[in-house]
Enzyme design. Structure first.
Site, PDB file in Angstrom:
ATOM      1  N   ASN A 101      32.904  45.458  46.759  1.00 41.75           N
ATOM      2  CA  ASN A 101      33.315  44.269  46.014  1.00 41.75           C
ATOM      3  C   ASN A 101      32.200  43.775  45.110  1.00 41.75           C
ATOM      4  OD1 ASN A 101      35.595  44.560  47.490  1.00 41.75           O
ATOM      5  ND2 ASN A 101      35.168  42.884  48.915  1.00 41.75           N
ATOM      6  N   HIS A 118      29.106  48.632  43.922  1.00 38.49           N
ATOM      7  CA  HIS A 118      29.733  48.576  42.587  1.00 38.49           C
ATOM      8  C   HIS A 118      29.205  47.423  41.743  1.00 38.49           C
ATOM      9  CE1 HIS A 118      33.416  51.061  44.181  1.00 38.49           C
ATOM     10  NE2 HIS A 118      32.333  51.791  43.993  1.00 38.49           N
ATOM     11  N   ALA A 230      45.448  41.401  58.718  1.00 43.05           N
ATOM     12  CA  ALA A 230      44.590  40.862  57.669  1.00 43.05           C
ATOM     13  C   ALA A 230      43.171  40.707  58.203  1.00 43.05           C
ATOM     14  CB  ALA A 230      45.127  39.519  57.201  1.00 43.05           C
TER      15      ALA A 230
HETATM   16  P1  OAD Z   1      42.131  48.540  46.680  1.00 45.47           P
HETATM   17  O1  OAD Z   1      42.820  47.504  45.832  1.00 45.47           O
HETATM   18  O2  OAD Z   1      42.257  49.964  46.302  1.00 45.47           O
HETATM   19  O3  OAD Z   1      42.631  48.426  48.189  1.00 45.47           O
HETATM   20  C1  OAD Z   1      42.696  47.209  48.852  1.00 45.47           C
HETATM   21  C2  OAD Z   1      43.041  47.491  50.296  1.00 45.47           C
HETATM   22  O4  OAD Z   1      43.002  46.258  50.985  1.00 45.47           O
HETATM   23  C3  OAD Z   1      44.421  48.105  50.517  1.00 45.47           C
HETATM   24  O5  OAD Z   1      44.309  49.200  51.423  1.00 45.47           O
HETATM   25  C4  OAD Z   1      45.222  46.966  51.168  1.00 45.47           C
HETATM   26  O6  OAD Z   1      46.171  47.446  52.107  1.00 45.47           O
HETATM   27  C5  OAD Z   1      44.120  46.205  51.852  1.00 45.47           C
HETATM   28  N1  OAD Z   1      44.390  44.785  52.080  1.00 45.47           N
HETATM   29  C6  OAD Z   1      45.162  43.934  51.365  1.00 45.47           C
HETATM   30  N2  OAD Z   1      45.126  42.696  51.875  1.00 45.47           N
HETATM   31  C7  OAD Z   1      44.295  42.752  52.953  1.00 45.47           C
HETATM   32  C8  OAD Z   1      43.837  41.800  53.906  1.00 45.47           C
HETATM   33  N3  OAD Z   1      44.217  40.522  53.857  1.00 45.47           N
HETATM   34  N4  OAD Z   1      42.979  42.212  54.878  1.00 45.47           N
HETATM   35  C9  OAD Z   1      42.579  43.507  54.939  1.00 45.47           C
HETATM   36  N5  OAD Z   1      42.983  44.443  54.060  1.00 45.47           N
HETATM   37  C10 OAD Z   1      43.822  44.085  53.082  1.00 45.47           C
HETATM   38  O7  OAD Z   1      40.618  48.067  46.756  1.00 45.47           O
HETATM   39  P2  OAD Z   1      39.326  48.870  47.130  1.00 45.47           P
HETATM   40  O8  OAD Z   1      39.564  49.857  48.216  1.00 45.47           O
HETATM   41  O9  OAD Z   1      38.245  47.872  47.269  1.00 45.47           O
HETATM   42  O10 OAD Z   1      35.989  50.366  42.005  1.00 45.47           O
HETATM   43  O11 OAD Z   1      39.057  49.661  45.816  1.00 45.47           O
HETATM   44  C11 OAD Z   1      37.901  50.430  45.776  1.00 45.47           C
HETATM   45  C12 OAD Z   1      37.386  50.483  44.395  1.00 45.47           C
HETATM   46  O12 OAD Z   1      38.420  50.913  43.554  1.00 45.47           O
HETATM   47  C13 OAD Z   1      36.983  49.141  43.801  1.00 45.47           C
HETATM   48  O13 OAD Z   1      35.688  48.744  44.158  1.00 45.47           O
HETATM   49  C14 OAD Z   1      37.048  49.460  42.352  1.00 45.47           C
HETATM   50  C15 OAD Z   1      38.371  50.161  42.350  1.00 45.47           C
HETATM   51  O14 OAD Z   1      38.583  51.052  41.404  1.00 45.47           O
HETATM   52  C16 OAD Z   1      35.357  50.228  40.837  1.00 45.47           C
HETATM   53  O15 OAD Z   1      35.563  49.304  40.087  1.00 45.47           O
HETATM   54  C17 OAD Z   1      34.334  51.304  40.550  1.00 45.47           C
END
Ligand code: OAD
Length: 246
Positions: A101, A118, A230
């Site tokens: 994040n 990031h 969550a």
């Molecule tokens: P994503 O948007 O890909 O995934 C978010 C995840 O959080 C999903 O698996 C959801 O199911 C989960 N989620 C949603 N609400 C939640 C909650 N209340 N508690 C727990 N989990 C929850 O986001 P990231 O995995 O962070 O990179 O994405 C990784 C990277 O992809 C980011 O840092 C960014 C993006 O492209 C760059 O900008 C280089």
């Protein structure tokens, strides 16, 4: 209810690593990366804005998108999930927090020594030499320019296709290889190299725990513990369970 093997693994751990993704900040009101965008930004996918190519082609649009996201981040506050990770840090002999994040909410909650893979949206740098710039003049047509060299300013975040900060990535890899317990929170596990960290931990015999309301590529792994829910509910329950058994 936290499964007893998860509590036992955490109790016995010498080194715990947590990797967070945008899901942990969802309950702070910051949309996850892949969620539908709203308002004028709904027509763009984040992947079409968070690239060097997008910045070269439409610098004003990319700057304004980040300015909008920065407003969301500044208005947000850490939630119970962020605070629970601060508690988990105090309960483990050694704790490493790695985040994808860019919102800085872990540090605002009180976590120390966060490895930001990031970058951080609240920092602005010169697009040429990446030096941090603290103040600038807002032009009529964004982006603003570097006071030293007149090149465009940009957010200090990693865009698709860019290298991750080497020192943070190496420290995260080393921690993943050495830890006893690895907790992946709120991340879809789709974007490498961060998505490889829990796999490194698994290969080295660590207990891997996923905190996510949904399935991820990791949750189908036979030895991974999936705590479905969550982060703002599951992580405090985890910290409570650990405290109760001490
Ligand atoms: P994503 O948007 O890909 O995934 C978010 C995840 O959080 C999903 O698996 C959801 O199911 C989960 N989620 C949603 N609400 C939640 C909650 N209340 N508690 C727990 N989990 C929850 O986001 P990231 O995995 O962070 O990179 O994405 C990784 C990277 O992809 C980011 O840092 C960014 C993006 O492209 C760059 O900008 C280089």
């Amino acid at each position: 209810m936290i499964p007893p093997p998860v509590i036992a693994a955490l109790r016995g751990a010498r080194h715990v690593v947590a990797l967070t993704g945008s899901g942990i900040s969802a309950e702070s009101g910051i949309p996850t990366f892949r969620e539908a965008q709203t308002g004028i930004w709904a027509q763009f996918r984040p992947e079409e804005l968070a690239t060097p190519e997008a910045f070269a082609a439409a610098p004003a649009r990319v700057w304004e998108w980040y300015a909008w996201r920065r407003t969301l981040v500044q208005a947000a506050a850490p939630n119970a999930g962020h605070f629970a990770l601060v508690r988990l840090e105090t309960l483990a002999p050694r704790f490493t927090l790695v985040t994808q994040n860019v919102d800085g909410l872990h540090a605002r909650a009180g976590s120390t020594a966060v490895l930001e893979l990031h970058g951080n949206i609240l920092r602005t740098v010169c697009s040429k030499d990446r030096q941090v710039v603290e103040s600038w003049t807002e032009p009529a047509q964004p982006p603003p320019r570097c006071p030293a060299c007149d090149m465009f300013l940009r957010p200090d975040v990693v865009w698709f296709g860019e290298m991750l900060p080497m020192r943070q990535l190496e420290a995260a890899m080393a921690a993943a290889a050495a830890c006893d317990v690895f907790i992946a929170v709120g991340t879809s596990g789709l974007v490498y190299p961060a998505a490889g960290l829990p796999l490194v931990a698994l290969d080295n015999g660590a207990t891997v725990i996923v905190v996510n309301p949904d399935e991820t590529p990791l949750t189908s792994h036979p030895t991974v513990h999936h705590l479905r829910g969550a982060a703002a509910a599951v992580l405090p329950a985890l910290a409570d369970a650990l405290t109760a058994t001490r």
